[in-house]
Design a protein around this motif. Structure first.
Motif, PDB file in Angstrom:
ATOM      1  N   ASP A  99       0.814  -1.228   0.000  1.00 50.39           N
ATOM      2  CA  ASP A  99       0.000   0.000   0.000  1.00 50.39           C
ATOM      3  C   ASP A  99       0.847   1.277   0.000  1.00 50.39           C
ATOM      4  N   HIS A 101       0.720   3.753  -2.239  1.00 49.70           N
ATOM      5  CA  HIS A 101      -0.068   4.935  -2.647  1.00 49.70           C
ATOM      6  C   HIS A 101       0.904   6.115  -2.756  1.00 49.70           C
ATOM      7  N   ASP A 129      -1.267  -1.881  -4.387  1.00 45.20           N
ATOM      8  CA  ASP A 129      -1.683  -0.487  -4.191  1.00 45.20           C
ATOM      9  C   ASP A 129      -0.489   0.465  -4.293  1.00 45.20           C
ATOM     10  N   HIS A 249      -3.718  -4.026   2.251  1.00 46.91           N
ATOM     11  CA  HIS A 249      -5.017  -3.431   1.905  1.00 46.91           C
ATOM     12  C   HIS A 249      -5.681  -2.594   3.002  1.00 46.91           C
ATOM     13  N   HIS A 251      -4.537  -0.985   5.598  1.00 43.76           N
ATOM     14  CA  HIS A 251      -3.722   0.090   6.194  1.00 43.76           C
ATOM     15  C   HIS A 251      -3.789   0.019   7.724  1.00 43.76           C
TER      16      HIS A 251
HETATM   17 FE   LIG Z   1      -4.240   0.497   0.016  1.00 43.78          FE
END
Ligand SMILES: [Fe+2]
Length: 314
Positions: A99, A101, A129, A249, A251
């Motif tokens: 994740d 991002h 992600d 996923h 967090h």
């Molecule tokens: Fe995520």
């Protein structure tokens, strides 16, 4: 010492079919889950609510603190013991990041590089992600992701799966980024003539497919790791003899109460499997809190993490 995915002609065909299928699912306004399709529109509504929440945080002077928390990554170092781990892999270390991002926080790539630099590991696994948004151009993340990838050079390579914020088109950049994408297939790691297997699937949160299940059901004898963006396929992995399940996923909730309890988990299992170590039918699982943020660039009572896993023989 070897890390490879053996692909038959049929496997190559399967990947083309996957790309066509995922392209059509990405264009859809629904998310496709194991138990049927659901509207994606809640994400847009959720983002509007977050804008309001961000505004409220600014008013009470907490926003900057939340942004600072989101950059303050913690190194987690879980050690997992297995009786069937081949001797050659006793002490094998996995760098697991999830994740990213990466376009949610400015210069976050430099923070990540600095934090990872002193760590020693044999292989790197990225559990999805990479961008902030769930659709549209991802050109802006290629530079930062390439910079991160260039700074990580373990002997067994860098391997990644896709999350629900990613695009099937990211597969076009595998070579350029130096990251190998695993899509419903199995990676073999070989050391001193002994092997372990790592099956990576497509994301089941928005893009569930029978292909992911098929990959986990493939008969394989030995020590097996499953890499899936969410915990949703854990029962299938456990039934098929997987020893370790790595996912992200959630967090970890990203914004938690002072006791660490997540307010929102973005999964249908509530607070179960939301972060850290868990066990499901004899299989060990680990949910990575992620090194980035999405929706709003703040964290409270839930630090971002970079994970260094050690496999040990029991
Ligand atoms: Fe995520």
């Amino acid at each position: 010492m070897k890390a490879s995915i053996y692909r038959t002609e049929k496997d190559k065909e399967r990947r083309i079919i996957w790309a066509a299928m995922r392209a059509s699912l990405e264009a859809s306004r629904f998310k496709y889950k194991r138990n049927g399709k659901k509207s994606k529109s809640h994400w847009t509504t959720f983002e509007h609510l977050l804008d309001f929440f961000g505004f409220a945080l600014k008013l009470i002077g907490f926003y900057e603190k939340g942004v600072k928390n989101a950059s303050d990554m913690k190194i987690e170092e879980p050690v997992f013991y297995f009786s069937n781990l081949p001797d050659a892999f006793d002490g094998f270390r996995i760098l697991n990041m999830s994740d990213f991002h990466i376009d949610s926080l400015s210069n976050h790539e430099d923070n990540i590089i600095r934090k990872v630099a002193p760590l020693e590991y044999d292989v790197a696994f990225f559990t999805g992600d990479y961008r902030k948004n769930i659709s549209g151009s991802f050109k802006n993340i290629l530079g930062p992701m390439k910079k991160i990838a260039a700074s990580i050079n373990p002997p067994y390579g860098k391997w990644a799966i896709l999350g629900n914020h990613d695009s099937y088109l990211m597969a076009e950049y595998e070579e350029d980024l130096g990251i190998n994408l695993i899509v419903n297939e199995t990676l073999e790691l070989e050391k001193e003539g002994q092997k372990i297997y790592v099956t990576g699937t497509d994301d089941p949160y928005y893009y569930y497919s029978e292909q992911a299940v098929f990959a986990l059901e493939k008969p394989l004898e030995g020590f097996k790791i499953a890499m899936v963006h969410t915990s949703e396929l854990r029962d299938i992995a456990a039934q098929n003899g997987y020893n370790l399940y790595l996912c992200g996923h959630t967090h970890g909730g990203q914004i938690c109460l002072p006791n660490g309890k997540a307010i929102l988990t973005h999964q249908y299992e509530g607070n179960k499997f939301v972060s850290g170590i868990w066990n499901d039918n004899g299989m060990i699982g680990y949910t990575n809190r992620g090194c980035g943020v999405s929706g709003i660039p703040v964290r409270f009572n839930c630090p971002p993490e970079i994970t260094l896993i050690t496999l040990k023989k029991k």
